[in-house]
Design an enzyme around this catalytic site. Structure first.
Site, PDB file in Angstrom:
ATOM      1  N   CYS A 125       0.618  -0.895   0.054  1.00 22.45           N
ATOM      2  CA  CYS A 125      -0.375  -0.169  -0.265  1.00 22.45           C
ATOM      3  C   CYS A 125       1.343   0.746  -0.664  1.00 22.45           C
ATOM      4  CB  CYS A 125      -1.087  -0.045   1.358  1.00 22.45           C
ATOM      5  SG  CYS A 125      -1.216   1.868   1.992  1.00 22.45           S
ATOM      6  N   GLY A 126       1.007   1.991  -1.213  1.00 25.82           N
ATOM      7  CA  GLY A 126       1.268   2.971  -1.255  1.00 25.82           C
ATOM      8  C   GLY A 126       1.584   4.329  -0.029  1.00 25.82           C
ATOM      9  N   HIS A 127       0.048   4.236   0.866  1.00 32.25           N
ATOM     10  CA  HIS A 127      -0.385   5.317   2.168  1.00 32.25           C
ATOM     11  C   HIS A 127       0.163   4.923   2.709  1.00 32.25           C
ATOM     12  CE1 HIS A 127      -3.095   7.834  -0.765  1.00 32.25           C
ATOM     13  NE2 HIS A 127      -4.362   6.403  -1.069  1.00 32.25           N
ATOM     14  N   CYS A 128       0.436   3.330   2.736  1.00 32.54           N
ATOM     15  CA  CYS A 128       1.029   2.816   4.373  1.00 32.54           C
ATOM     16  C   CYS A 128       2.321   3.021   4.321  1.00 32.54           C
ATOM     17  CB  CYS A 128       0.425   1.652   4.193  1.00 32.54           C
ATOM     18  SG  CYS A 128      -1.137   1.218   4.310  1.00 32.54           S
TER      19      CYS A 128
END
Length: 579
Positions: A125-128
């Site tokens: 996950c890029g946001h993570c």
């Protein structure tokens, strides 16, 4: 006797007619015995496959596409590339203060610690990945407090993810005595620290010395100081109550005139009073209203944001996490910034707490150009656009010269919903004779909203793998149905065309617009992606009845084995590429 025989005969005849004519009962069953095998002849159905093994989760704000013109505006809340190869792999930050939880230790840990912030994440996950260093820094800063920051790899700990209804990444919960609620704050170190301190601390903090004041002014980006007659009593209580309403700003109080002076408050000011300081163009905001919690909170809410936020990946959360959804965006190249930015900033002073003002540098290849393309901005001339936010996604352009007065008038009309929205459109095709009709923004009404036609519309993206897999099936469906005058099979590129009656929740989105009912919302097509399934859907929902005749001869595809078809059917339902 004769009359009784006649009556019995009539009753028998009526009963017989009911048995052989289901339409008299009001329920017309589907034509289940219709031979539809010919629909699967020729090339067979080509269906999509799952994007990755974690398809039951979503990264709700992230696109799999490159950041060109095919993304959600708020995708820039994620990192641009592979800055992090996997969760926590960057050597630039230390996350040793973040506790790792799993199914084996989760319950016991939550029971033993009163305050726990838990992030449910996935390594891909890029946001993570973007959150990881901020989260780790917050954990370190909060070490001395009565709170722990923890994380759970939800893509591995599926039972925990299911128990806490994790639907996307990251999902962050704050546990107090075992009871959890969603974390609504910013995904930055300062945002996390400030929010948690508000939840576990007194809400306001005393400043008694100039040394403390100087340290706070140096280390914090925005602070509120109440200059009071006393650190206890009604004034302090109102300030503390206001602080609870504004989670992302730290509130302080003082009775020391020397401290107040460092915060730009003069000795002769009338008490109680309040000031908001931030490290922005507008550094100081003085409050002169009644000293009550609601009015104080309203003042802080209106003044805590910068007058103008320059759009960057780092600043994205300030925009997307704000409760102010309506935005005014200035698009300009770097050479024009000095000319138009001061005008934009001056106009912003009139809309504090009402609109977010955002500057987008169009010639910035990383974020400026993709954002400009997303909104349909062309050319190099400065432009101002009003945007209602991704939930509504309406856009409005300022016409005329960029002046303070014009921006003020535009902003007022925008707030009062007096403007006509703009929708992107490709040019209308010169010819449109293929089996699948091409829809663009400017011919949508003519084709899709034609009341005499039942219309099936696919909203697709050129880069979408599921759309590409669907195309042969969709083309075959259109070929079979091209002789049905009342039925239109159409498609629209959702990255370059928009219409208020065509809302997509990912690509591909399939919508059906029944004839004679175009004023109602379209029907979402939720069936297997096979020609037969689409055909049965259309037969069931079409306002104008139709039926295909089986061709005289059909060819059998060697690839259309029953087992293969069943497998394809099972994998073909509802696959989308995220927006």
């Amino acid at each position: 006797m004769a009359s009784r025989l006649v009556l019995l005969s009539l009753l028998s005849l009526l009963l017989f007619s009911l048995l052989i004519s289901p339409s008299l009962s009001g329920d017309v069953p589907e034509d289940d015995d219709e031979d539809l095998t010919f629909l699967d002849d020729d090339d067979g159905d080509i269906t999509a496959s799952a994007a990755h093994d974690d398809s039951h989760f979503s990264d709700p704000e992230q696109s799999d596409a490159e950041f060109d013109d095919d993304f959600n505006y708020d995708d820039f809340d994620a990192p641009a590339g592979s800055e992090f190869d996997e969760y926590g792999s960057s050597a630039e930050f230390d996350e040793s203060d973040v506790v790792v939880l799993n199914g084996g230790n989760f319950s016991e840990f939550i029971e033993k610690n009163r305050y726990v912030l838990v992030e449910f994440y996935a390594p891909w996950c890029g946001h993570c990945q973007a959150l990881a260093p901020e989260y780790a820094a917050a954990a370190t800063e909060l070490k001395g407090e009565n709170v722990v920051l923890a994380k759970v790899e939800a893509s591995e700990e599926s039972e925990l993810a299911e128990k806490y209804e994790v639907q996307g990444f990251p999902t962050i919960y704050f546990f107090v005595d075992g009871v959890h609620k969603a974390y609504p704050g910013q995904r930055t170190k300062d945002g996390i620290v400030t929010w948690i301190k508000k939840k576990i601390g007194p809400g306001i903090y005393n400043i008694t010395t100039t040394e403390d004041a100087e340290r706070i002014l140096t280390s914090e980006d925005k602070v509120v100081l109440g200059y009071l007659n006393s650190l206890v009593g009604p004034e302090s209580e109102e300030l503390a109550a206001a602080s609870v309403l504004e989670d992302d700003v730290t509130f302080y109080q003082t009775v020391n005139p020397s401290v107040a002076k460092l915060f730009n408050l003069e000795d002769n000011v009338k008490l109680p009073t309040l000031v908001l300081l931030k490290k922005e163009a507008e550094k100081v905001s003085h409050y002169d209203g009644p000293f009550v919690k609601s009015a104080i909170a309203e003042f802080v809410f209106a003044n805590k944001l910068p007058l103008v936020t320059t759009f960057t990946r780092e600043a994205a959360s300030l925009i997307f996490d704000s409760t102010i959804k309506k935005q005014l965006l200035l698009f300009a190249i770097s050479n024009d910034t000095e000319k138009v930015a001061p005008i934009f900033q001056e106009a912003a002073k009139h809309f504090k707490g009402k609109l977010i003002f955002v500057y987008v540098q169009m010639d910035n290849e990383d974020v400026g150009k993709p954002v400009s393309d997303f909104f349909g901005i062309t050319g190099d001339a400065p432009q101002i656009l009003g945007y209602t936010g991704n939930d509504d996604a309406r856009k409005f352009f300022l016409s005329g010269e960029i002046t303070v007065e014009n921006i003020k008038a535009f902003g007022e009309d925008f707030l009062e919903d007096k403007l006509k929205p703009f929708y992107k459109s490709e040019p209308v095709p010169e010819t449109n004779d293929d089996d699948v009709k091409i829809v663009v923004g400017n011919n949508f009404d003519e084709i899709v909203l034609d009341e005499s036609k039942d219309v099936l519309l696919e909203i697709y993206a050129p880069w979408c793998g599921h759309c590409q897999s669907l195309e042969p099936t969709y083309n075959k469906l259109a070929k079979h149905l091209r002789g049905v005058e009342s039925l239109v099979i159409a498609k629209m590129d959702g990255t370059t065309n928009e219409h208020p009656r065509a809302k997509s929740d990912g690509f591909p989105t399939l919508l059906f617009y029944p004839a004679g009912n175009k004023s109602f919302d379209p029907i979402t097509v939720d069936v297997d992606r096979t020609v037969v399934a689409f055909y049965k859907f259309l037969k069931k929902h079409a306002s104008v009845p139709f039926k295909l005749q089986k061709p005289a001869t059909t060819s059998t595809s060697p690839d259309s084995e029953p087992e293969a078809k069943e497998s394809a059917k099972a994998d073909s339902k509802n696959l989308k590429d995220e927006l």
